[in-house]
Write a protein that holds these residues in place. Structure first.
Motif, PDB file in Angstrom:
ATOM      1  N   ARG A   1       7.809 -29.293   8.334  1.00  9.10           N
ATOM      2  CA  ARG A   1       8.926 -28.386   8.566  1.00  9.10           C
ATOM      3  C   ARG A   1       9.811 -28.913   9.694  1.00  9.10           C
ATOM      4  NH1 ARG A   1      10.179 -22.940  10.062  1.00  9.10           N
ATOM      5  NH2 ARG A   1      12.269 -23.247  10.872  1.00  9.10           N
TER       6      ARG A   1
ATOM      7  N   TYR B   1      22.376 -16.638   7.024  1.00  7.68           N
ATOM      8  CA  TYR B   1      22.028 -16.396   8.429  1.00  7.68           C
ATOM      9  C   TYR B   1      22.588 -15.082   8.973  1.00  7.68           C
ATOM     10  CZ  TYR B   1      20.459 -21.236   8.309  1.00  7.68           C
ATOM     11  OH  TYR B   1      19.821 -22.405   8.008  1.00  7.68           O
TER      12      TYR B   1
ATOM     13  N   TYR C   1      13.281 -14.444  15.290  1.00  5.78           N
ATOM     14  CA  TYR C   1      12.030 -15.161  15.046  1.00  5.78           C
ATOM     15  C   TYR C   1      11.646 -15.996  16.259  1.00  5.78           C
ATOM     16  CZ  TYR C   1      13.224 -13.833  10.294  1.00  5.78           C
ATOM     17  OH  TYR C   1      13.566 -13.126   9.178  1.00  5.78           O
TER      18      TYR C   1
ATOM     19  N   ASN D   1      14.698 -20.964  16.104  1.00  7.93           N
ATOM     20  CA  ASN D   1      15.259 -20.474  14.851  1.00  7.93           C
ATOM     21  C   ASN D   1      16.727 -20.059  15.021  1.00  7.93           C
ATOM     22  OD1 ASN D   1      15.754 -18.259  12.740  1.00  7.93           O
ATOM     23  ND2 ASN D   1      13.891 -19.263  11.998  1.00  7.93           N
TER      24      ASN D   1
ATOM     25  N   MET E   1      19.058 -23.137  15.844  1.00  2.00           N
ATOM     26  CA  MET E   1      19.313 -23.977  14.682  1.00  2.00           C
ATOM     27  C   MET E   1      20.295 -23.303  13.724  1.00  2.00           C
ATOM     28  SD  MET E   1      17.700 -26.855  14.938  1.00  2.00           S
ATOM     29  CE  MET E   1      17.023 -27.653  13.509  1.00  2.00           C
ATOM     30  N   LYS E   2      20.134 -21.990  13.563  1.00  2.00           N
ATOM     31  CA  LYS E   2      21.057 -21.265  12.692  1.00  2.00           C
ATOM     32  C   LYS E   2      22.489 -21.385  13.210  1.00  2.00           C
ATOM     33  CE  LYS E   2      17.861 -17.962  10.681  1.00  2.00           C
ATOM     34  NZ  LYS E   2      17.234 -16.651  10.774  1.00  2.00           N
TER      35      LYS E   2
ATOM     36  N   GLU F   1      13.498 -10.968  -4.424  1.00  2.00           N
ATOM     37  CA  GLU F   1      12.220 -10.360  -4.029  1.00  2.00           C
ATOM     38  C   GLU F   1      12.380  -8.881  -3.697  1.00  2.00           C
ATOM     39  OE1 GLU F   1       9.757 -12.451  -1.216  1.00  2.00           O
ATOM     40  OE2 GLU F   1      10.051 -14.366  -2.255  1.00  2.00           O
TER      41      GLU F   1
ATOM     42  N   GLU G   1      18.813  -9.231   1.532  1.00  2.00           N
ATOM     43  CA  GLU G   1      17.884 -10.000   0.705  1.00  2.00           C
ATOM     44  C   GLU G   1      18.590 -10.647  -0.493  1.00  2.00           C
ATOM     45  OE1 GLU G   1      14.871 -10.511   1.739  1.00  2.00           O
ATOM     46  OE2 GLU G   1      14.236 -11.663  -0.014  1.00  2.00           O
TER      47      GLU G   1
ATOM     48  N   TRP H   1      20.604 -13.465   0.870  1.00  2.00           N
ATOM     49  CA  TRP H   1      19.701 -14.565   1.211  1.00  2.00           C
ATOM     50  C   TRP H   1      19.341 -15.352  -0.063  1.00  2.00           C
ATOM     51  CZ3 TRP H   1      17.003 -16.767   5.363  1.00  2.00           C
ATOM     52  CH2 TRP H   1      15.896 -17.551   5.023  1.00  2.00           C
TER      53      TRP H   1
ATOM     54  N   TYR I   1      10.852 -30.329   3.097  1.00  2.00           N
ATOM     55  CA  TYR I   1      10.607 -28.888   2.987  1.00  2.00           C
ATOM     56  C   TYR I   1       9.586 -28.585   1.893  1.00  2.00           C
ATOM     57  CZ  TYR I   1      13.158 -25.949   6.238  1.00  2.00           C
ATOM     58  OH  TYR I   1      13.530 -25.246   7.357  1.00  2.00           O
TER      59      TYR I   1
ATOM     60  N   ASN J   1       6.320 -29.130   3.363  1.00  2.00           N
ATOM     61  CA  ASN J   1       6.086 -27.989   4.252  1.00  2.00           C
ATOM     62  C   ASN J   1       5.569 -26.777   3.477  1.00  2.00           C
ATOM     63  OD1 ASN J   1       6.698 -25.688   6.146  1.00  2.00           O
ATOM     64  ND2 ASN J   1       8.547 -25.563   4.888  1.00  2.00           N
ATOM     65  N   TRP J   2       6.137 -26.522   2.291  1.00  2.00           N
ATOM     66  CA  TRP J   2       5.678 -25.362   1.498  1.00  2.00           C
ATOM     67  C   TRP J   2       4.262 -25.587   0.982  1.00  2.00           C
ATOM     68  CZ3 TRP J   2      10.959 -25.792  -1.292  1.00  2.00           C
ATOM     69  CH2 TRP J   2      11.937 -25.171  -0.508  1.00  2.00           C
TER      70      TRP J   2
ATOM     71  N   ARG K   1       2.011 -24.999   3.911  1.00  2.00           N
ATOM     72  CA  ARG K   1       1.916 -23.575   4.254  1.00  2.00           C
ATOM     73  C   ARG K   1       1.127 -22.790   3.209  1.00  2.00           C
ATOM     74  NH1 ARG K   1       7.301 -20.982   6.846  1.00  2.00           N
ATOM     75  NH2 ARG K   1       5.749 -19.417   7.400  1.00  2.00           N
TER      76      ARG K   1
ATOM     77  N   PHE L   1       1.221 -16.866   1.565  1.00  2.00           N
ATOM     78  CA  PHE L   1       2.512 -17.571   1.614  1.00  2.00           C
ATOM     79  C   PHE L   1       2.895 -18.018   0.209  1.00  2.00           C
ATOM     80  CE2 PHE L   1       5.347 -21.217   2.283  1.00  2.00           C
ATOM     81  CZ  PHE L   1       6.291 -20.617   3.084  1.00  2.00           C
TER      82      PHE L   1
ATOM     83  N   HIS M   1       6.354 -17.921  -2.199  1.00  2.00           N
ATOM     84  CA  HIS M   1       7.774 -17.593  -2.347  1.00  2.00           C
ATOM     85  C   HIS M   1       8.360 -18.380  -3.511  1.00  2.00           C
ATOM     86  CE1 HIS M   1       7.907 -15.215   1.283  1.00  2.00           C
ATOM     87  NE2 HIS M   1       7.336 -16.193   1.946  1.00  2.00           N
TER      88      HIS M   1
END
Lengths: 215, 10
Positions: free
Chosen positions: A5, A48, A56, A60, A63-64, A113, A119, A122, A164, A167-168, A171, A178, A180
């Motif tokens: 990540r 964002y 968070y 976080n 970076m956003k 979701e 959401e 996003w 990434y 990373n998933w 995770r 976890f 998604h």
């Protein structure tokens, strides 16, 4: 935060810095797709919005802000900075990028979701990010001479997506619950779009030649 | 996952 990540985020950051370096220092945006940059600005602006609602970590939030600030300044540079704007390949950058926005919005309204304002936006940003690179890839294919910085920019962006995925996977095995699917599938689609580019990039690197994509 | 860890990625 795992190593994949972090490496992914740093690669993403590096890609933006390479692009800003090209635009700010060399005052050129030759070979850079304004369409893709506009889509990224929308992606970050819609993703964002949670800066205002949830916290968070300092990392976080920072970076956003960096990704929001850089994507909007790149768009403004390309549109309104005289010298930079003159180097823009307007005739070649013809992808009808607005036609990507509506299907992504509809898809986000259908598949998400949770059905809440933040959401859905996003989720929309995930779908749009998956296809946002398309105008850039088309422009690269049309551009005869791809300079090193533009090639590196796309290479780093693709690298960020690949990391990434690692990373998933990490995770998924280390964090309970976890899962998604929406993030994973759109991330996978996005990474696959780079496969072709990666192939020619590695070829040109191996043969120590300038990057050229077949038409 | 809980809401807090939902969107901790960029």
């Amino acid at each position: 935060m795992n190593i994949f990540r972090l490496a992914g985020d740093m690669t993403h950051l590096a890609s933006v810095l390479v692009l800003l370096l090209k635009i700010h220092t060399i005052k050129s945006c030759a070979g850079v797709s304004l369409k893709t940059q506009e889509l990224y600005a929308i992606v970050f602006a819609t993703r964002y919005l949670d800066i205002f609602t949830s916290f968070y970590s300092i990392y976080n939030t920072l970076m956003k802000l960096v990704f929001l600030g850089s994507s909007f300044s790149i768009v403004l540079y390309m549109k309104y900075h005289k010298t930079v704007h003159r180097s823009y390949d307007r005739e070649q950058d013809t992808f009808r990028h607005w036609f990507l926005v509506l299907p992504c919005l509809l898809l986000a309204l259908l598949i998400h979701e949770k059905f809440t304002f933040l959401e859905v936006l996003w989720t929309f940003s995930l779908y749009l990010e998956a296809v946002a690179i398309l105008p850039q890839l088309v422009l690269l294919q049309r551009t005869r001479n791809i300079d090193n910085l533009t090639g590196q920019y796309v290479f780093l962006l693709g690298g960020y997506r690949g990391l990434y995925i690692l990373n998933w996977i990490y995770r998924y095995f280390t964090e309970p619950h976890f899962v998604h699917w929406i993030t994973w599938i759109s991330g996978l689609v996005q990474t696959l779009l780079y496969a072709d580019f990666f192939f020619y990039y590695s070829q040109s690197w191996k043969n120590n030649k300038k990057l050229q994509l077949p038409a | 996952g809980d809401v807090a860890s939902q969107h901790d990625e960029l």
